[in-house]
Write a protein that holds these residues in place. Sequence first.
Motif, short mmCIF file in Angstrom:
data_model
loop_
_atom_site.label_atom_id
_atom_site.label_comp_id
_atom_site.label_asym_id
_atom_site.label_seq_id
_atom_site.Cartn_x
_atom_site.Cartn_y
_atom_site.Cartn_z
N ASN A 18 85.88 107.93 156.81
CA ASN A 18 86.00 108.18 158.25
C ASN A 18 86.35 109.65 158.53
O ASN A 18 87.20 109.97 159.37
CB ASN A 18 87.05 107.26 158.88
N ASP A 19 85.67 110.52 157.79
CA ASP A 19 85.83 111.97 157.91
C ASP A 19 87.20 112.47 157.47
O ASP A 19 87.51 113.65 157.63
CB ASP A 19 85.57 112.44 159.36
N GLU A 20 88.01 111.59 156.88
CA GLU A 20 89.31 112.01 156.35
C GLU A 20 89.19 112.15 154.83
O GLU A 20 88.81 111.20 154.15
CB GLU A 20 90.39 110.98 156.68
N PRO A 21 89.50 113.33 154.27
CA PRO A 21 89.38 113.52 152.82
C PRO A 21 90.28 112.54 152.05
O PRO A 21 91.43 112.32 152.42
CB PRO A 21 89.85 114.96 152.60
N VAL A 22 89.72 111.93 151.03
CA VAL A 22 90.49 111.06 150.14
C VAL A 22 90.84 111.81 148.86
O VAL A 22 91.98 111.79 148.42
CB VAL A 22 89.70 109.78 149.81
N PHE A 23 89.86 112.49 148.26
CA PHE A 23 90.13 113.35 147.12
C PHE A 23 89.05 114.42 147.04
O PHE A 23 87.99 114.29 147.64
CB PHE A 23 90.21 112.57 145.79
N GLY A 24 89.36 115.45 146.26
CA GLY A 24 88.38 116.44 145.93
C GLY A 24 88.51 117.73 146.72
O GLY A 24 89.32 117.84 147.65
N PRO A 25 87.69 118.70 146.25
CA PRO A 25 86.73 118.56 145.14
C PRO A 25 87.43 118.52 143.79
O PRO A 25 88.41 119.21 143.57
CB PRO A 25 85.85 119.81 145.28
N ASP A 48 100.18 109.20 144.05
CA ASP A 48 100.87 108.26 144.94
C ASP A 48 99.88 107.25 145.52
O ASP A 48 98.65 107.42 145.43
CB ASP A 48 101.54 109.03 146.08
N ASN A 49 100.41 106.19 146.10
CA ASN A 49 99.56 105.24 146.82
C ASN A 49 98.75 105.98 147.88
O ASN A 49 99.28 106.81 148.63
CB ASN A 49 100.41 104.17 147.50
N GLY A 50 97.45 105.70 147.92
CA GLY A 50 96.59 106.36 148.88
C GLY A 50 96.03 107.68 148.41
O GLY A 50 95.25 108.32 149.14
N ALA A 51 96.37 108.09 147.18
CA ALA A 51 95.86 109.37 146.67
C ALA A 51 94.40 109.29 146.25
O ALA A 51 93.76 110.33 146.07
CB ALA A 51 96.71 109.84 145.49
N GLY A 52 93.87 108.08 146.08
CA GLY A 52 92.45 107.93 145.77
C GLY A 52 92.14 107.53 144.35
O GLY A 52 90.99 107.65 143.91
N LYS A 53 93.11 106.99 143.61
CA LYS A 53 92.88 106.64 142.21
C LYS A 53 91.79 105.57 142.08
O LYS A 53 90.83 105.73 141.33
CB LYS A 53 94.19 106.17 141.56
N THR A 54 91.97 104.46 142.80
CA THR A 54 90.98 103.39 142.73
C THR A 54 89.64 103.86 143.29
O THR A 54 88.58 103.55 142.72
CB THR A 54 91.48 102.17 143.52
N THR A 55 89.67 104.61 144.37
CA THR A 55 88.43 105.12 144.95
C THR A 55 87.68 105.99 143.96
O THR A 55 86.45 105.90 143.84
CB THR A 55 88.73 105.91 146.24
N LEU A 56 88.39 106.84 143.23
CA LEU A 56 87.74 107.69 142.23
C LEU A 56 87.02 106.85 141.19
O LEU A 56 85.86 107.12 140.86
CB LEU A 56 88.78 108.59 141.56
N LEU A 57 87.68 105.83 140.66
CA LEU A 57 87.02 105.00 139.65
C LEU A 57 85.82 104.27 140.23
O LEU A 57 84.79 104.12 139.55
CB LEU A 57 88.02 104.02 139.05
N ARG A 58 85.91 103.83 141.47
CA ARG A 58 84.78 103.15 142.08
C ARG A 58 83.61 104.10 142.31
O ARG A 58 82.44 103.70 142.19
CB ARG A 58 85.20 102.50 143.40
N VAL A 59 83.90 105.36 142.62
CA VAL A 59 82.83 106.36 142.74
C VAL A 59 82.19 106.60 141.38
O VAL A 59 80.95 106.65 141.25
CB VAL A 59 83.39 107.68 143.33
N LEU A 60 83.00 106.75 140.33
CA LEU A 60 82.47 106.98 139.00
C LEU A 60 81.62 105.80 138.52
O LEU A 60 80.61 105.98 137.84
CB LEU A 60 83.60 107.25 138.01
N ALA A 61 82.03 104.59 138.91
CA ALA A 61 81.29 103.39 138.51
C ALA A 61 80.02 103.19 139.32
O ALA A 61 79.20 102.33 138.98
CB ALA A 61 82.18 102.16 138.63
N GLY A 62 79.85 103.94 140.40
CA GLY A 62 78.68 103.80 141.24
C GLY A 62 78.83 102.77 142.34
O GLY A 62 77.85 102.43 143.01
N LEU A 63 80.05 102.28 142.56
CA LEU A 63 80.29 101.30 143.62
C LEU A 63 80.48 101.96 144.97
O LEU A 63 80.33 101.29 146.01
CB LEU A 63 81.53 100.46 143.27
N LEU A 64 80.82 103.23 144.98
CA LEU A 64 80.90 104.03 146.20
C LEU A 64 80.14 105.32 145.97
O LEU A 64 80.03 105.80 144.83
CB LEU A 64 82.37 104.36 146.55
#
Length: 224
Positions: free
Chosen positions: A22-29, A45-61
Amino acid sequence: MTPIDHSAPPLLQARGLRFARNDEPVFGPLDFAVDAGEALLVQGDNGAGKTTLLRVLAGLLRADEGQIDIDGRPAHPARRARAIAYLGHLPGLKADLSALENLNFLCGLQGRRRAQLPENALGIVGLAGYEDALARQLSAGQKKRLSLARLWLAPAPVWLLDEPYANLDLDGIELVNRMVQAHLREGGAALVTTHGAYAAPPVRTRMLVLGAPSRLADAEAGHA
């Protein structure tokens, strides 16, 4: 033990990887690489994007920017499917199949590690005798162990492990560590997310801390 070619490209590499929601940075670059025989511990911390990063690497996001390479080549879907095994928060099991039926079904979809059998994998993770138990009848810890058996059978060289110690007792935590050690000895690599409540696997480890700003650091936890 599989000899590790230290001149080979990283098993997994990210360059300029960025994700927003939603146009809010989660992680990166983010820029990082994981070599054969190495683990990358992802903290934040919670909300830092750990799970999101793995899902991006796996191709789920899909990342908003950046490039992911596997073994020196772009991470197209078919290459990801062969090279990456993902262990997420959900067990990813079919509730009305038995433990052994779940493993046989997943091996049919994903293939299996050479010389490894589903029955043996159940024994490795402490589920010997549960071959015919339905997945829905297992406890949370047993479901996690069954997911670990599936991971062990996967032929993929890169493991993405999202909070792999959750729902496990001390024996289960040691099981995860032994599995990661063995996988790295065979030339694999692992990315492991953690809140920091548990010790890192005792292997050659670097740390990626997500936050503001994210940073990559050596964190030699030991050697397999």
